[in-house]
Design a protein around this motif. Sequence first.
Motif, PDB file in Angstrom:
ATOM      1  N   GLU A 141       0.934  -1.315   0.073  1.00 38.71           N
ATOM      2  CA  GLU A 141       0.025   0.066   0.050  1.00 38.71           C
ATOM      3  C   GLU A 141       0.961   1.357   0.044  1.00 38.71           C
ATOM      4  N   PRO A 142       0.308   2.437  -0.411  1.00 38.38           N
ATOM      5  CA  PRO A 142       1.010   3.831  -0.186  1.00 38.38           C
ATOM      6  C   PRO A 142       1.747   3.981   1.188  1.00 38.38           C
ATOM      7  N   PHE A 143       3.052   4.703   1.028  1.00 38.50           N
ATOM      8  CA  PHE A 143       3.791   4.761   2.369  1.00 38.50           C
ATOM      9  C   PHE A 143       4.473   6.011   2.217  1.00 38.50           C
ATOM     10  N   VAL A 144       4.884   6.451   3.542  1.00 37.21           N
ATOM     11  CA  VAL A 144       5.873   7.576   3.747  1.00 37.21           C
ATOM     12  C   VAL A 144       6.612   7.140   4.864  1.00 37.21           C
ATOM     13  N   LEU A 145       7.963   7.673   4.491  1.00 36.94           N
ATOM     14  CA  LEU A 145       8.876   7.471   5.538  1.00 36.94           C
ATOM     15  C   LEU A 145       8.874   8.257   6.585  1.00 36.94           C
ATOM     16  N   LEU A 146       9.143   7.898   7.729  1.00 39.51           N
ATOM     17  CA  LEU A 146       8.420   8.829   9.011  1.00 39.51           C
ATOM     18  C   LEU A 146       9.297  10.175   9.009  1.00 39.51           C
ATOM     19  N   ALA A 147      10.423  10.203   8.572  1.00 39.83           N
ATOM     20  CA  ALA A 147      11.577  11.156   8.319  1.00 39.83           C
ATOM     21  C   ALA A 147      10.629  12.168   7.305  1.00 39.83           C
ATOM     22  N   ASP A 148      10.050  11.854   6.477  1.00 39.90           N
ATOM     23  CA  ASP A 148       9.285  12.738   5.722  1.00 39.90           C
ATOM     24  C   ASP A 148       7.843  12.968   5.934  1.00 39.90           C
ATOM     25  N   VAL A 157       2.386   1.773  11.282  1.00 40.53           N
ATOM     26  CA  VAL A 157       3.853   1.184  10.932  1.00 40.53           C
ATOM     27  C   VAL A 157       3.833  -0.059   9.760  1.00 40.53           C
ATOM     28  N   LEU A 158       4.306   0.298   8.649  1.00 37.97           N
ATOM     29  CA  LEU A 158       3.985  -0.521   7.374  1.00 37.97           C
ATOM     30  C   LEU A 158       5.407  -1.478   7.448  1.00 37.97           C
ATOM     31  N   ARG A 159       6.673  -0.852   7.764  1.00 39.78           N
ATOM     32  CA  ARG A 159       7.918  -1.478   7.512  1.00 39.78           C
ATOM     33  C   ARG A 159       8.902  -0.874   8.442  1.00 39.78           C
ATOM     34  N   VAL A 160       9.961  -1.739   8.856  1.00 36.78           N
ATOM     35  CA  VAL A 160      10.935  -1.418   9.600  1.00 36.78           C
ATOM     36  C   VAL A 160      12.329  -1.956   8.871  1.00 36.78           C
ATOM     37  N   SER A 161      13.228  -1.190   8.533  1.00 45.11           N
ATOM     38  CA  SER A 161      14.255  -1.803   7.870  1.00 45.11           C
ATOM     39  C   SER A 161      14.970  -2.604   9.033  1.00 45.11           C
ATOM     40  N   ASP A 162      15.825  -3.551   8.412  1.00 42.04           N
ATOM     41  CA  ASP A 162      16.335  -4.629   9.258  1.00 42.04           C
ATOM     42  C   ASP A 162      17.670  -4.583   8.962  1.00 42.04           C
ATOM     43  N   ARG A 163      18.273  -3.381   8.418  1.00 48.93           N
ATOM     44  CA  ARG A 163      19.671  -3.181   7.972  1.00 48.93           C
ATOM     45  C   ARG A 163      20.540  -3.169   9.252  1.00 48.93           C
ATOM     46  N   ASP A 164      20.212  -2.496  10.367  1.00 53.24           N
ATOM     47  CA  ASP A 164      20.727  -2.325  11.551  1.00 53.24           C
ATOM     48  C   ASP A 164      20.105  -3.199  12.894  1.00 53.24           C
ATOM     49  N   PRO A 165      20.784  -4.444  13.080  1.00 47.29           N
ATOM     50  CA  PRO A 165      19.935  -5.032  14.243  1.00 47.29           C
ATOM     51  C   PRO A 165      19.883  -4.333  15.623  1.00 47.29           C
ATOM     52  N   GLU A 166      20.889  -3.620  16.054  1.00 54.66           N
ATOM     53  CA  GLU A 166      21.013  -2.913  17.371  1.00 54.66           C
ATOM     54  C   GLU A 166      19.790  -1.958  17.130  1.00 54.66           C
ATOM     55  N   LEU A 167      19.554  -1.258  16.092  1.00 54.50           N
ATOM     56  CA  LEU A 167      18.519  -0.286  16.085  1.00 54.50           C
ATOM     57  C   LEU A 167      17.081  -0.977  16.130  1.00 54.50           C
ATOM     58  N   LEU A 168      17.010  -1.908  15.490  1.00 55.95           N
ATOM     59  CA  LEU A 168      15.944  -2.837  15.397  1.00 55.95           C
ATOM     60  C   LEU A 168      15.333  -3.286  16.894  1.00 55.95           C
ATOM     61  N   ALA A 197       6.053   9.202  23.087  1.00 59.56           N
ATOM     62  CA  ALA A 197       7.188   8.307  23.173  1.00 59.56           C
ATOM     63  C   ALA A 197       8.504   8.857  22.414  1.00 59.56           C
ATOM     64  N   ASP A 198       9.394   8.365  22.935  1.00 52.39           N
ATOM     65  CA  ASP A 198      10.777   8.601  22.346  1.00 52.39           C
ATOM     66  C   ASP A 198      11.478   7.577  21.546  1.00 52.39           C
ATOM     67  N   LEU A 199      11.805   7.877  20.527  1.00 50.80           N
ATOM     68  CA  LEU A 199      12.272   6.885  19.827  1.00 50.80           C
ATOM     69  C   LEU A 199      13.851   7.065  19.566  1.00 50.80           C
ATOM     70  N   PRO A 200      14.430   5.899  19.250  1.00 52.51           N
ATOM     71  CA  PRO A 200      16.204   5.966  19.318  1.00 52.51           C
ATOM     72  C   PRO A 200      16.630   6.917  18.162  1.00 52.51           C
ATOM     73  N   ASP A 201      17.753   7.212  18.123  1.00 52.53           N
ATOM     74  CA  ASP A 201      18.317   8.268  17.019  1.00 52.53           C
ATOM     75  C   ASP A 201      18.514   7.180  15.859  1.00 52.53           C
ATOM     76  N   GLY A 202      18.054   7.832  14.621  1.00 50.67           N
ATOM     77  CA  GLY A 202      18.118   7.080  13.539  1.00 50.67           C
ATOM     78  C   GLY A 202      16.777   6.341  13.312  1.00 50.67           C
ATOM     79  N   GLY A 205      14.710   7.405  10.077  1.00 53.44           N
ATOM     80  CA  GLY A 205      15.063   7.046   8.583  1.00 53.44           C
ATOM     81  C   GLY A 205      14.727   5.751   8.440  1.00 53.44           C
ATOM     82  N   ILE A 206      14.275   4.782   9.265  1.00 57.53           N
ATOM     83  CA  ILE A 206      14.175   3.392   8.751  1.00 57.53           C
ATOM     84  C   ILE A 206      12.768   2.799   9.197  1.00 57.53           C
ATOM     85  N   VAL A 207      11.761   3.659   9.412  1.00 65.47           N
ATOM     86  CA  VAL A 207      10.493   3.391   9.588  1.00 65.47           C
ATOM     87  C   VAL A 207       9.505   4.090   8.559  1.00 65.47           C
ATOM     88  N   TRP A 208       8.748   3.165   7.990  1.00 69.74           N
ATOM     89  CA  TRP A 208       7.684   3.566   7.056  1.00 69.74           C
ATOM     90  C   TRP A 208       6.322   3.537   7.628  1.00 69.74           C
TER      91      TRP A 208
END
Length: 211
Positions: A141-148, A157-168, A197-202, A205-208
């Motif tokens: 479905e249509p999406f937008v990056l949280l940063a945008d 929340v549609l998607r969270v990047s799995d690139r950084d396990p610690e941030l996940l 809520a407070d989200l961790p730094d970064g 850029g990884i939450v859609w």
Amino acid sequence: MPSPAFDDYLKTVYSHTEWQDSPIMPSQLAAALSIAPSSVTEMVKKLAAAGLISHVPYGAVRLTDAGRDRALQMLRRHRLIETWLVREFGYAWHEVHDEAEVLEHTISDRLLDAIDERLGRPRFDPHGDAIPDAEGGVQREPFVLLADAPAGHTGRVLRVSDRDPELLQALEDAGVSVGCEIAVTGADGILLDGRPADLPDGAAGIVWLSA
């Protein structure tokens, strides 16, 4: 037949444009795969010779139709395995990527279909990435990056990047999961399922979110 190394390149090229439109450049491909740019140059030539990508010197790397089909086959394997590990074996969502990278090259098509059937033909993996169906179809479905996302926007929340396990893991600790609701209240403020809520730094850029 493409080798595992071929498959890793094809998956990376496809995934780069899955949640944004800019094609991947060789330097970005090298960074994503954590390998030397010279190695990328040689592999890109091999992939182009095999008819799996199109590329001109110093230009973007794009998949051909054959390359896209192969990338979707491997992503189907990878994402079904991740879903299987989470649902059946209790893995956390930040623990499954490396396991799936190994298993996706070893299990048979028969076992993969059995896993798919047992899981109820899921459409999305634990991170919210679409699982291609057996014919390579993808639904999203249509999406937008949280940063945008502008102030006042509310979405699931549609998607969270799995690139950084610690941030996940940090996002999980903060209560973020696929399907929860985030409302953007300002430049640095959000409501998570209706609560501040407070989200961790970064994280932005990884939450859609749903658009």
